[in-house]
Design an enzyme around this catalytic site. Structure first.
Site, short mmCIF file in Angstrom:
data_model
loop_
_atom_site.label_atom_id
_atom_site.label_comp_id
_atom_site.label_asym_id
_atom_site.label_seq_id
_atom_site.Cartn_x
_atom_site.Cartn_y
_atom_site.Cartn_z
N VAL A 208 -7.34 41.27 11.12
CA VAL A 208 -7.89 39.92 10.94
C VAL A 208 -8.24 39.68 9.48
O VAL A 208 -7.90 38.64 8.91
CB VAL A 208 -9.13 39.72 11.84
CG1 VAL A 208 -9.69 38.30 11.66
CG2 VAL A 208 -8.80 39.98 13.30
N TYR A 209 -8.91 40.63 8.87
CA TYR A 209 -9.28 40.51 7.45
C TYR A 209 -8.02 40.36 6.60
O TYR A 209 -7.94 39.49 5.73
CB TYR A 209 -10.07 41.73 7.01
CG TYR A 209 -10.41 41.76 5.54
CD1 TYR A 209 -11.54 41.11 5.06
CD2 TYR A 209 -9.60 42.43 4.64
CE1 TYR A 209 -11.86 41.13 3.71
CE2 TYR A 209 -9.90 42.46 3.29
CZ TYR A 209 -11.03 41.81 2.83
OH TYR A 209 -11.33 41.83 1.49
N GLY A 210 -7.02 41.22 6.83
CA GLY A 210 -5.79 41.17 6.05
C GLY A 210 -5.05 39.85 6.20
O GLY A 210 -4.48 39.33 5.23
#
EC number: 1.1.1.294
Length: 496
Positions: free
Chosen positions: A329-331
């Site tokens: 999700v962060y990436g």
């Protein structure tokens, strides 16, 4: 009283009072007092004081003799004591700057001269090779001088305090960036969701500034005289909060020169199925939507400013499109932010607003360490740095950025290469074999932070040399390598 005549009297010969029975007007450099029909002419105290100041520097070495000579041919002696001291301090700064530049060019000629001699030695007297060495040296000097001059002009062009807004700046890298901007003499606005965190950070940074100024030189205090830090609570996911932040910045600072979208979050290293819906929503809202809203708010303010401004979005894992297992999700938010950045750079080509990216690399913050394993921490020993270290490198480059679409990176190829080469020495730098932290807490690190700022790192030492030194040494080294290869024949190798 009517002026009847003008006289010129040299104060050095006025050992006694002179009396004039007729009303007269005396030059402005004489102190006069009229009593009935007489004027008492005294020695010119300003000129006496000037002579005393000049004499003070005589006989104290060449440096003071130079100042004495300058004072003797100037009007500094007629200034007040405070004005005089300020002028002398400015004069010393000019002389010091000239001396530093002379020393730098001596280093340039010495360094390149050594390589030059090696090149001549290797050429064996071959005229064509000697010409190649000379041309290489001259080309390096010219190219390096042009590069250095451009950097000096850029720095001069961007001199003066900046007005800076940093989101997510009450801890970690954001607070380190705010502190570094503040101690560069800039005016900074810090933000966070929590008003309590904002108040605490503002007080802490103000205390840091006071401690630095109390031990700083007069010139450093003058540089920091415009420094200022204020704060406001802001949830970057809410458009109304972002609008409130931009209005607050304009009200407090008058304009915005630099806006850094640093606010971001992550929920640890784990598979997607272990993330809750709330986790996913918060990561996407803060990292992507928040950066988009803040970019729009900053552009709205800067586009109406005559001087424009610069906006920085923070890169992270996944920005280049590579996979980020356990932080999917962060990436994806960072990859989406890079796409947004590329699009908005093209949209703003005809405006005076610059859009840039800043890549801090891997920084020892709560965002990075959340959910990290022991194996991750062993890797962090090699390539991670403290927030203060990263901020000290990024801020000077952010302050002088020009144009649009620039990338300000901490982990440059030379730094990565240095980290790999020295990886054995970096074991146990931040964490032990059990993953326990070995570095001091932020409060403890900052106690000696001012002292650490003055220490020279390897890269700082390299930057002390002029650009033409490095360009010339590189070009001459290439020529020397070429000469060695040219002089090596196949018969030199065994078995051929």
């Amino acid at each position: 009283m009517t002026t009847l005549t003008k006289i010129q009297v040299y104060p050095q010969v006025l050992e006694h009072r002179l009396f004039f029975r007729d009303p007269i007007r005396v030059g402005s450099r004489l102190t006069c007092r009229e009593r009935s029909n007489r004027v008492y002419v005294h020695r010119c105290e300003k000129k006496v004081e000037r002579k005393r100041k000049v004499e003070k520097f005589k006989g104290n070495g060449s440096w003071d003799s130079l100042k004495s000579g300058f004072l003797g041919f100037s009007k500094l002696g007629f200034l007040s004591k405070d004005e005089y001291n300020q002028k002398v301090e400015n004069l010393e700064m000019v002389f010091s700057s000239v001396a530093v530049q002379i020393a730098r060019y001596i280093v340039t000629m010495t360094s390149t001269g050594a390589i030059l001699l090696i090149g001549f030695q290797l050429s064996g007297g071959d005229s064509s090779m000697n010409s190649l060495v000379w041309y290489s040296w001259l080309g390096g000097i010219i190219i390096g001088t042009m590069t250095g001059a451009n950097m000096v002009l850029e720095d001069h062009y961007r001199a003066g305090p900046r007005n800076v807004v940093i989101t997510g700046s009450t801890r970690g890298l954001g607070k380190a960036l705010a502190r570094e901007f503040l101690l560069s003499g800039d005016r900074v606005i810090v933000t966070s969701r929590s008003s309590e965190s904002v108040d605490m950070t503002v007080k802490e940074l103000e205390q840091n500034l006071k401690e630095i100024m109390s031990n700083a030189s007069e010139s450093a205090r003058k540089k920091l005289s415009d420094a200022k830090v204020v704060g406001i609570a802001c949830d970057v996911c809410k458009p109304e909060d972002v609008e409130k932040l931009s209005n607050f910045a304009v009200k407090e600072l008058g304009s915005i020169n630099i806006w850094i979208n640093n606010a971001g979050t992550n929920k640890g290293f784990r598979p997607l199925l272990e993330f809750t819906e709330e986790d996913i929503t918060q990561i996407v809202s803060t990292n992507l939507i928040g950066s988009i809203l803040c970019t729009r708010g900053a552009m709205d303010v800067m586009s109406r400013q005559h001087s424009g401004g610069h906006i920085f979005n923070m890169d992270g894992a996944g920005s280049g499109g590579s996979s980020t297992p356990l932080t999917a999700v962060y990436g994806s938010t960072k990859c989406g932010l890079r796409q947004f950045h590329g699009s908005i750079v093209k949209e703003s080509q005809k405006t005076n607003v610059g859009l840039h990216t800043a890549s801090p690399g891997m920084v020892l913050t709560e965002l990075l360490l959340s959910g990290s394993s022991i194996k991750n921490k062993q890797m962090f020993n090699i390539i991670c740095e403290l927030p203060e270290t990263v901020a000290r490198t990024l801020v000077p480059r952010m302050r002088v950025v020009k144009g649009s679409g620039k990338a300000v990176n901490y982990l440059t190829p030379p730094r990565i290469l240095l980290a790999i080469v020295t990886s054995w020495l970096r074991r146990g730098r931040w964490f032990d074999d059990q993953g326990r932290a070995l570095y001091a807490a932020e409060a403890d690190r900052l106690r000696n932070w001012a002292e650490n700022r003055t220490r020279l790192s390897l890269t700082d030492a390299m930057e002390m040399y002029t650009e033409n030194t490095w360009v010339s040494v590189f070009s001459l080294s290439v020529v020397c390598a070429f000469i060695i290869l040219q002089s090596t024949t196949p018969s030199s190798f065994p078995g051929t």
